[in-house]
Scaffold this active site. Structure first.
Site, short mmCIF file in Angstrom:
data_model
loop_
_atom_site.label_atom_id
_atom_site.label_comp_id
_atom_site.label_asym_id
_atom_site.label_seq_id
_atom_site.Cartn_x
_atom_site.Cartn_y
_atom_site.Cartn_z
N GLU A 122 4.64 -6.37 -8.50
CA GLU A 122 5.37 -5.10 -8.37
C GLU A 122 6.84 -5.40 -8.18
O GLU A 122 7.22 -6.45 -7.65
CB GLU A 122 4.83 -4.31 -7.17
CG GLU A 122 5.50 -2.96 -6.97
CD GLU A 122 4.84 -2.13 -5.87
OE1 GLU A 122 5.30 -1.00 -5.62
OE2 GLU A 122 3.86 -2.61 -5.26
N ASN A 140 3.54 1.48 -5.56
CA ASN A 140 4.35 2.65 -5.25
C ASN A 140 5.59 2.76 -6.13
O ASN A 140 6.06 3.86 -6.45
CB ASN A 140 4.77 2.62 -3.79
CG ASN A 140 3.59 2.69 -2.84
OD1 ASN A 140 2.47 3.01 -3.25
ND2 ASN A 140 3.83 2.41 -1.57
N ASN A 196 -0.53 5.57 -9.55
CA ASN A 196 -0.85 4.70 -8.41
C ASN A 196 -0.99 5.53 -7.14
O ASN A 196 -0.10 6.32 -6.81
CB ASN A 196 0.27 3.67 -8.20
CG ASN A 196 0.06 2.84 -6.94
OD1 ASN A 196 -0.78 1.95 -6.92
ND2 ASN A 196 0.80 3.14 -5.88
N GLU A 197 -2.11 5.40 -6.46
CA GLU A 197 -2.32 5.98 -5.13
C GLU A 197 -1.82 7.42 -5.04
O GLU A 197 -1.12 7.80 -4.09
CB GLU A 197 -1.68 5.11 -4.06
CG GLU A 197 -2.33 3.73 -3.94
CD GLU A 197 -1.78 2.88 -2.80
OE1 GLU A 197 -0.85 3.33 -2.10
OE2 GLU A 197 -2.27 1.75 -2.62
N TYR A 217 -6.55 -3.09 2.21
CA TYR A 217 -5.95 -4.25 2.85
C TYR A 217 -6.61 -4.45 4.22
O TYR A 217 -7.07 -3.50 4.85
CB TYR A 217 -4.44 -4.07 2.99
CG TYR A 217 -3.73 -4.00 1.67
CD1 TYR A 217 -3.38 -5.17 0.99
CD2 TYR A 217 -3.42 -2.78 1.07
CE1 TYR A 217 -2.74 -5.11 -0.23
CE2 TYR A 217 -2.79 -2.72 -0.16
CZ TYR A 217 -2.44 -3.89 -0.81
OH TYR A 217 -1.81 -3.84 -2.02
N GLU A 248 -6.10 -3.46 -5.91
CA GLU A 248 -5.27 -3.94 -4.80
C GLU A 248 -6.20 -4.35 -3.67
O GLU A 248 -6.92 -3.51 -3.12
CB GLU A 248 -4.28 -2.88 -4.30
CG GLU A 248 -3.12 -2.62 -5.24
CD GLU A 248 -2.03 -1.75 -4.61
OE1 GLU A 248 -1.82 -1.85 -3.37
OE2 GLU A 248 -1.40 -0.98 -5.34
N GLN A 276 -0.29 -9.42 -3.54
CA GLN A 276 0.23 -9.59 -4.88
C GLN A 276 0.21 -11.07 -5.25
O GLN A 276 -0.56 -11.82 -4.64
CB GLN A 276 1.61 -8.97 -4.98
CG GLN A 276 1.57 -7.46 -4.79
CD GLN A 276 2.90 -6.78 -5.04
OE1 GLN A 276 3.83 -7.33 -5.63
NE2 GLN A 276 3.03 -5.56 -4.55
#
Length: 501
Positions: A27, A72, A172-173, A244, A292, A349
């Site tokens: 990212e 993001n 994304n999200e 996460y 992710e 990442q």
């Protein structure tokens, strides 16, 4: 010493392993791009500014697909800003991470890097501040050979052949209120459906990933997946999962039980996908993209103190411990145990930002989490066997957690069997056995262990091998029965191959 047993049958195949389960993520965040994969002027970079020491380590990991450019970041991204002459690219405030984005590095540079790194691009489109039209234009730019406005624009930018990107994330999200252009489940589902329909009109060969919940703890979890899939089920191929894991409270046994939470998350989303399939009387199965996942908490305090509007600051630079590597090993095992539905996964990442690879101006090195990923990616290819684990358990915040996580993957072409295993016991070694009479003539050819007395041990540029794998010989086969001894809190890769006559 604790005792456990693996039960497997060569004919009971769960699924073939989609190589994209070993994907990763880059990212525009912190030093992932700038000073990570791209560092012009550094003697370690080539004439295009691409760090060759990083390319070498990415190739070593065997990463088949890398998600880009966010995250993001993508929800406010104008992809046109990152193509064309660099002198004409605009510098903009980047609102997702409160930094300055120079756009010196963009789509074409990333595609060039991906070729060097022997990987493919998983591209995300902006469905936050933009929508279907811009996604269509980007697809035309990347995948059309020529003769249209955007494909000819790519050629004008010096890229004659199309990038032929086949895997695309629809935003994304989008359930997250932190996201630019945050939407309700219904709003996102309709946007994803129309964007996907238009993109597949342009290129029917692509695959599309719809945004699932940002994590299992979202208050809208399950409702979000069900509602958005009601709208876009026919247009998409995968649902994303993000999660996460943290040991901020320093409860290692709970932390290592995170794989139980991941297992539950995957099973829940699979059930929701199949529920919508049943409601729609559809013959189509939606699979999962866990695009992710990682450990993330070490850098939180430093990130909270960062000054706004810097260029490529040190953000999300977790320095990983040995215990982090153990959980990463267990999470990889969990992903493989769901290989029938998890077809894509991205360790988030890849470089500098919550990453297995770290860089400085003078070099790059492997963090502790590099090693379990490497041994899974390089050895656990083929077909996942339905691996039943009988293990003692302990109480955790997720409920009962087995001390042993394990999975077996067979490769008929190579006549090999790979077992990945983690002993989560903090104070006791563990022996597991497995009946391998169906694998007559197989012998242990390699046994690698990741072990350390200090759960908080880390690798640094000065001590890059503090936590590193070593060959052990605690596995044996007698009368068709495999026995493996594992030290307390350890990861192992056991490779068996058929002995040639």
């Amino acid at each position: 010493m604790k005792q456990a047993t693996l039960h497997l049958d060569a004919s009971f195949v769960l699924s073939s392993v989609d190589k994209r389960i070993y994907g990763s993520f880059i990212e525009h965040l912190g030093r992932a791009v700038y000073e990570g994969i791209y560092d012009p002027g550094n003697t370690l970079s080539d004439e295009a500014g691409l760090r060759q020491d990083v390319v070498k380590l990415v190739r070593e990991l065997g990463v088949p697909v890398v998600r880009y450019p966010g995250g993001n970041f993508v929800s406010g991204y104008r992809w046109e800003d990152g193509v064309g002459p660099k002198s004409e690219r605009p510098v903009r405030p980047e609102l997702a991470w409160n930094v300055i984005e120079t756009n010196e590095f963009g789509l074409n540079e990333f595609a060039q890097w991906a070729k060097q790194a022997d990987t493919e691009v998983m591209m995300a489109v902006n469905l936050g501040t933009r929508g279907p039209e811009d996604a269509k234009n980007l697809l035309e730019y990347t995948n059309f050979k020529g003769g249209t406005y955007y494909s000819d624009l790519r050629r004008k930018h010096g890229v004659e052949e199309p990038h032929n990107i086949k895997l695309w994330c629809l935003g994304n999200e989008m359930d997250g209120p932190w996201q630019m252009g945050h939407k309700t489940a219904y709003e996102y589902g309709r946007t994803a459906a129309e964007t996907g329909r238009i993109m597949k009109m342009l290129d029917p060969s692509i695959e599309l990933v719809a945004c699932g919940s940002s994590n299992i703890d979202m208050p809208t979890f399950a409702y979000w997946e069900d509602t958005m899939l009601e709208q876009c089920y026919d247009q998409v191929d995968y649902v994303s999962l993000h999660q996460y894991y943290s040991n901020a409270d320093n409860k290692t046994s709970d932390f290592l039980a995170g794989s139980v939470g991941m297992d539950r998350f995957i099973s829940s989303v699979t059930a929701i996908c199949d529920c919508v399939k049943a409601k729609k009387r559809s013959n189509k199965t939606i699979n999962l993209s866990f695009d992710e996942w990682n450990v993330w908490f070490h850098s939180n305090a430093a990130d909270a103190a960062l000054e706004r509007w810097q260029k490529a600051p040190h953000q999300l630079e977790d320095i990983y411990t040995f215990e982090d590597a153990l959980l990463v090993g267990s999470l990889l095992i969990t992903l493989l145990r769901h290989a029938d539905r998890v077809k894509v996964a991205c360790l988030a990442q890849l470089v500098n930002v919550i990453a297995p690879i770290m860089t400085s101006k003078t070099g790059a090195w492997r963090q502790t989490i590099f090693y379990p990923f490497y041994y899974a990616s390089r050895y656990a290819r083929g077909e996942v066997l339905n691996t039943l684990v009988q293990s003692p358990v302990y109480d955790s915040r997720y409920g009962d957690a087995p001390f042993l996580d394990a999975v077996a993957v067979k490769d008929d072409e190579a006549e090999a069997l790979t077992i990945l295993a983690v002993n989560k016991s903090l104070d006791d070694s563990l022996t597991f056995t497995c009946d391998l009479r169906q694998f007559a003539g197989y012998a242990v050819t390699e046994q690698i262990a990741l072990e350390h007395d200090d759960l908080k041990a880390v690798n640094t540029e000065e001590q890059p091998d503090c936590v590193s794998p070593r060959t052990v010989r605690t596995a044996s086969i007698s009368d068709g029965r495999l026995e493996v001894v594992m030290e307390q809190h350890s990861f192992q890769m056991i490779r068996l191959e058929k002995v040639k006559a």
